[in-house]
Design an enzyme around this catalytic site. Structure first.
Site, short mmCIF file in Angstrom:
data_model
loop_
_atom_site.label_atom_id
_atom_site.label_comp_id
_atom_site.label_asym_id
_atom_site.label_seq_id
_atom_site.Cartn_x
_atom_site.Cartn_y
_atom_site.Cartn_z
N HIS A 94 0.85 -1.20 0.00
CA HIS A 94 0.00 0.00 0.00
C HIS A 94 0.89 1.25 0.00
O HIS A 94 1.95 1.25 0.62
CB HIS A 94 -0.92 -0.01 1.23
CG HIS A 94 -1.99 1.02 1.13
ND1 HIS A 94 -1.74 2.33 1.46
CD2 HIS A 94 -3.27 0.96 0.70
CE1 HIS A 94 -2.85 3.04 1.24
NE2 HIS A 94 -3.80 2.22 0.79
N GLU A 166 -3.87 2.10 -7.54
CA GLU A 166 -4.24 3.22 -6.68
C GLU A 166 -3.28 4.39 -6.93
O GLU A 166 -2.21 4.45 -6.29
CB GLU A 166 -4.15 2.82 -5.20
CG GLU A 166 -5.09 1.71 -4.81
CD GLU A 166 -5.41 1.74 -3.31
OE1 GLU A 166 -6.59 1.72 -2.98
OE2 GLU A 166 -4.47 1.80 -2.49
P1 PGA Z 1 -9.39 5.95 0.14
O1 PGA Z 1 -8.31 4.84 0.42
O2 PGA Z 1 -10.60 5.25 -0.46
O3 PGA Z 1 -9.70 6.56 1.47
O4 PGA Z 1 -8.80 6.92 -0.83
C1 PGA Z 1 -8.04 3.82 -0.50
C2 PGA Z 1 -6.79 3.11 -0.08
O5 PGA Z 1 -5.88 3.78 0.43
O6 PGA Z 1 -6.69 1.89 -0.23
#
Ligand code: PGA
Length: 261
Positions: A94, A166
């Site tokens: 992450h 992401e």
């Molecule tokens: P968020 O987080 O939906 O709060 O942007 C997603 C993540 O960090 O996996």
């Protein structure tokens, strides 16, 4: 078509009591859809009690992190071996771990390998920062993060890796800029292309690619409708069980619509 994967990343929120209360309400509100796999990633501390509270036919658990070694003198760490049997999934790499805890490409590779070795399906997070995006380096960053992370796996093992794209700039923690789904489509296509180049078309078609970055009940549909988007990794919005249930229901509607196409 594999099941869509909708994951709640609770990050460092909810103590044991709060988590249990959430699951109590969530269990009642959740509509079971055969084609959607629902996963909760609570804190490490709450995994054990929640494993006794959830209905495993409807909800699976994920760890948010674990260490790459199976056991040994690593104070403060928990291994994938210890989590084996307790969780089906683990989030690996992450951006908060890459940025706040300086996790390197190689450490993330070793964690992905350890997850697979211990029969836990990795949810590998990859994504570029804002300066990298502006500099036109998105593809290079995605390539390096992805290729390094799976480099110790066979094609068969790669099929078990779920890739969560992401973009760092779209995650609520780092500004939460709304990402244009058209732009996301290009990167999802690129990720699958990379897997296909290295491991063949059959592996690329089985790997699930998710989107994550400020996904909420209002905009989830726009991302889930993208070609080759197999689910979502949801942070902030997943802390509200009603919003999370709504995202799961949206995923189901999109699945039905995609099937008709
Ligand atoms: P968020 O987080 O939906 O709060 O942007 C997603 C993540 O960090 O996996």
């Amino acid at each position: 078509m594999s099941r869509s994967l909708i994951v709640a990343n609770w990050k460092m929120h909810f103590n044991i009591h709060d988590a249990s209360l959430y699951v109590h309400h969530f269990n009642k509100a959740l509509n079971y859809h055969r084609s959607i796999e629902v996963v909760l990633a609570p804190s490490l501390l709450t995994l054990q009690p929640l494993s006794l509270q959830i209905d495993r036919r409807k909800v699976r658990l994920a760890a948010q992190n674990a260490y790459s070694k199976d056991d040994g003198p690593y104070t403060g760490e928990v291994s994938f071996t210890m989590l084996s049997g307790l969780v089906d999934y683990a989030i690996v790499g992450h951006s908060e771990r890459r940025i706040y805890f300086a996790e390197s490409l190689e450490l993330i590779r070793d964690k992905v390998t350890a997850a697979i070795r211990n029969d836990i399906n990795p949810i590998l997070c990859i994504g570029e920062s804002k300066p990298e995006k502006i500099a036109g380096e998105t593809k290079r960053v995605i390539h390096d993060q992805l290729i390094t992370a799976v480099s110790d796996l066979t094609a068969e093992e790669v099929k078990r890796v779920n890739i969560a794209y992401e973009p760092i700039w779209s995650i609520s923690t780092f500004g939460g800029e709304h990402a244009d789904p058209t732009e996301i489509q290009k990167t999802i296509d690129y990720i699958r292309y990379q897997i296909s180049e290295l491991y063949g078309a059959s592996t690329a078609s089985e790997v699930r690619v998710l989107y994550g970055g400020s996904v909420d009940d209002q905009d989830a549909g726009g991302y889930l409708a993208l070609d080759g988007c197999d689910g979502a990794l949801v942070g902030a919005a997943s802390l509200d069980y009603e919003k999370f249930v709504s995202i799961i229901d949206t995923a189901q509607s999109i699945r039905l619509a995609k099937k008709k196409d």
